[in-house]
Design a protein around this motif. Sequence first.
Motif, PDB file in Angstrom:
ATOM      1  N   MET A   1       0.848  -1.201   0.000  1.00 39.25           N
ATOM      2  CA  MET A   1       0.000   0.000   0.000  1.00 39.25           C
ATOM      3  C   MET A   1       0.888   1.259   0.000  1.00 39.25           C
ATOM      4  N   ASN A   2       0.476   2.289  -0.738  1.00 37.75           N
ATOM      5  CA  ASN A   2       1.224   3.542  -0.817  1.00 37.75           C
ATOM      6  C   ASN A   2       1.304   4.205   0.561  1.00 37.75           C
TER       7      ASN A   2
ATOM      8  N   ILE B   1     -11.449  -3.871   2.977  1.00 42.98           N
ATOM      9  CA  ILE B   1     -12.245  -2.633   3.033  1.00 42.98           C
ATOM     10  C   ILE B   1     -11.338  -1.433   3.264  1.00 42.98           C
ATOM     11  N   ARG B   2     -10.415  -1.587   4.198  1.00 43.42           N
ATOM     12  CA  ARG B   2      -9.518  -0.473   4.520  1.00 43.42           C
ATOM     13  C   ARG B   2      -8.683  -0.076   3.300  1.00 43.42           C
ATOM     14  N   THR B   3      -8.178  -1.055   2.594  1.00 41.26           N
ATOM     15  CA  THR B   3      -7.372  -0.776   1.388  1.00 41.26           C
ATOM     16  C   THR B   3      -8.183  -0.010   0.349  1.00 41.26           C
TER      17      THR B   3
ATOM     18  N   ALA C   1     -15.391   8.412   4.972  1.00 41.32           N
ATOM     19  CA  ALA C   1     -15.703   6.988   4.974  1.00 41.32           C
ATOM     20  C   ALA C   1     -14.673   6.217   5.796  1.00 41.32           C
ATOM     21  N   TYR C   2     -13.415   6.643   5.700  1.00 44.56           N
ATOM     22  CA  TYR C   2     -12.365   5.972   6.464  1.00 44.56           C
ATOM     23  C   TYR C   2     -12.554   6.223   7.963  1.00 44.56           C
ATOM     24  N   VAL C   3     -12.890   7.435   8.329  1.00 43.61           N
ATOM     25  CA  VAL C   3     -13.142   7.745   9.746  1.00 43.61           C
ATOM     26  C   VAL C   3     -14.289   6.885  10.274  1.00 43.61           C
TER      27      VAL C   3
ATOM     28  N   THR D   1      -9.456   2.272  -4.668  1.00 40.62           N
ATOM     29  CA  THR D   1      -9.607   1.162  -5.612  1.00 40.62           C
ATOM     30  C   THR D   1      -9.865  -0.120  -4.833  1.00 40.62           C
ATOM     31  N   VAL D   2     -10.900  -0.852  -5.238  1.00 41.64           N
ATOM     32  CA  VAL D   2     -11.208  -2.118  -4.570  1.00 41.64           C
ATOM     33  C   VAL D   2     -10.226  -3.177  -5.037  1.00 41.64           C
TER      34      VAL D   2
END
Length: 789
Positions: free
Chosen positions: A1-2, A247-249, A300-302, A255-256
């Motif tokens: 992951m970046n 989901i987190r990624t 959405a991440y929060v 991107t899924v």
Amino acid sequence: MNKDLLKKVNASYRKAEQRASHYFKVLHEQVNVQAYADTLTKDFQSWKHNHIQHSLLSYFSRKKGKPDPRNYQKYIQWLDHTGKLDHYLDRSISYIYMRDLGKSLHSFDTRNRINHVVENLKSQLTSPTGMNDEFFNMAGLYRKAQREGIESTMIWAINKLKSVSSMIPKEMDVAQAQRKIIKIIAGVLMHEIEEMNGVISQEERTKRLDHAIRLGFSYGLTYPFIDDLLDAKILSETEEKQYADLIRTALITGTVPALGKWSGKNRELISYIHMELNEAFQFIKSQQRLETRQQFFNQAYVFFHSQEVDRVKDLSNGNYTNEELYIPVILKSSSSRLIIRSLINAPEDDGFDERTFFYGIYNQLADDFADMYDDLKDGAVTPYTYYLTYHKERADLINPFELYWTVISHLIHQVYQSDKKACEIILNRAINGLKRYRERMGSQQYQEVMELFASSNESFTHLIQKMVRKADDVDFFDKLLRDQMIINLKKEQQEQTEFLHTIEEVRKQINDHLLISKAERDPLLKAPIIEAANYSLMGDGKRLRPIMTWFMGVREYGLNPSDIMPLLKSLEYMHTASLIFDDLPSQDNAPIRRGRPTLHKVYNIAVSELTGLYLTQKAIHEQASLEQFDSSIVLDLIRYSAKMTEDMCKGQAMDIGSKGKALTLEQLNSLCFYKTGIAFEAALIMPAILAHADEIEKDALKQYARHAGIAFQIKDDLLDVEGDGQVLGKPIGKDAENNHSTFVTILGVSEAKKVMWDHYCYAMETLQKIPRNTAFLKSLLNYIVNRNR
């Protein structure tokens, strides 16, 4: 992951966490000095004048005749009759504007919008059909969609909801999952409609409503397929981690990721969920403006991460701090609603963000209070379950019930600046929540809970309990809708299950009596006609027509099942005969029927023709064998049956004559009725004849049969294009091959679906004219439009 992307989202989360931490600190300080008690006591002293009448006579007159809110039609009628409906709707819509739309009630524009919504809603509720058609059934929802020009979108949503519901694991509550998705769709629609508050073209309105429904569904999927699934403990620990990482990624990178190798037994379920969520994710992403897309992903991440922080907590750990208990609650409860505005690309609104951020924990604490014992049983960590478990050992723990009242005080006086309307509505809601909890749990358990969570300020505690006991007129429309939706969804679920179970039982009974005995002894004959007839009858038929007759005859008219068995057999003989003729080379030239070679392929054309004729006469023979009924009634039935057979032959002749011709919709409707609707009508009218039903009832049944039959035929036409040949038991594409005019060839798939649902609605509306329990006929319609064969 970046790493840069991860750094950015973590920074975004920390910023939100700092904001929540500051809010919690303010609340904590107010709890410590019990600032809420004196403030809310004054508020309640003013509030109670509108909700508590001191006269005993007034109290009893007010209660007299008040129906249970769960009987929503009578309850709305009672509110209207007693003059309470306007206030009821005003506070309900005002509350929605505060909670869901983040509005301040002192705004003149907001008050005008609320008044407009209340007037329209009251008009709907007090109309002759009331809420029956508008809120709680597919026909009503589809009619509303028609008025907005979004029928195709509604059909899409109905089909998606059906598909998702079929994949919800049994450990989860299907009705609740459906309700949550519908609620989110409604929430997104409300925001979109509010943003359209102005003069726009109908074309633009339709487009935006379409997008709102699709966005709402896409976002709504996350509740059953992420939140509920992870809470339900269906996945193993390894699967949970793998799924959460996926989901987190997606939220971090936008991107899924591919599902890849799945370590666990739930691969089929996760594969389906991955496909649906990926489709939803791509749609949401495609609708986002570049300048708001990152904001959406951050929020959405929060939301997701704060849920995860809460989810991994262990109730056996007695060392969580108050901050660890409450800050994730503040974050997840506010971010879930903040997401919606970025979802629809709404312009930034600092007032909305501020009010929604502070408001979230109020709803979450109310929900957690209502669910505390279910959460405790599941081992979930919430402020209430944790306090229940450790309050005797941990003097430092905040009483969540006291924090709840602190949040209310803060909302009224800091967020809404002591606005009287806001104060009235928030206090109404708080007392309503406690009254509903007491009703659900019973007075004894309610009292035990209150003693446990009671404020250390005895006078405030006494005041609250007095309000709960004596206050009236604090109900809310959204709660009524929620309760009724759950009741209806569960009822529909149960009815459909019972319908399918009974269908299989009756189908087996019919199959056990259907085959024709080979009684003839003539060695020259060797019974080829009977063998051929039985070959056709043994196919995997739905037996829909005799099943309809059984339901109406036995369940509604009280006829003896054994007495009407000849009638059931006659209907299937007649139907099978029509299929034999239909499959002949001179007509449709079908090679497969009911999963097996057609009769003329197994025998020959002559035997097929004779077998069809034989079954037609056998049907009349069976009808003449209805010995338990008056002969004049049986004669009426045979006369009616013969007329229906004549009309079906005319319909088949029309069908043959129409090959290669472009029919109008009116001609196709007429042809469809003769081919399909008549058989449906006969299945309903024949038991009605035997039961001496009156003409008004029979006319209503005929109307229902006409629309149900056309809907059935359209579904057949659609399955010939979109169906699975293996499931159908026959090849698809035969209509095009035979150059038949069908609803699909004339209208196209999309328009054909609209017409099918239109007839579905007409049939549903006709049921109101039938003085019987119509649960079976409703289930039949749902089966017709949702079947896959």
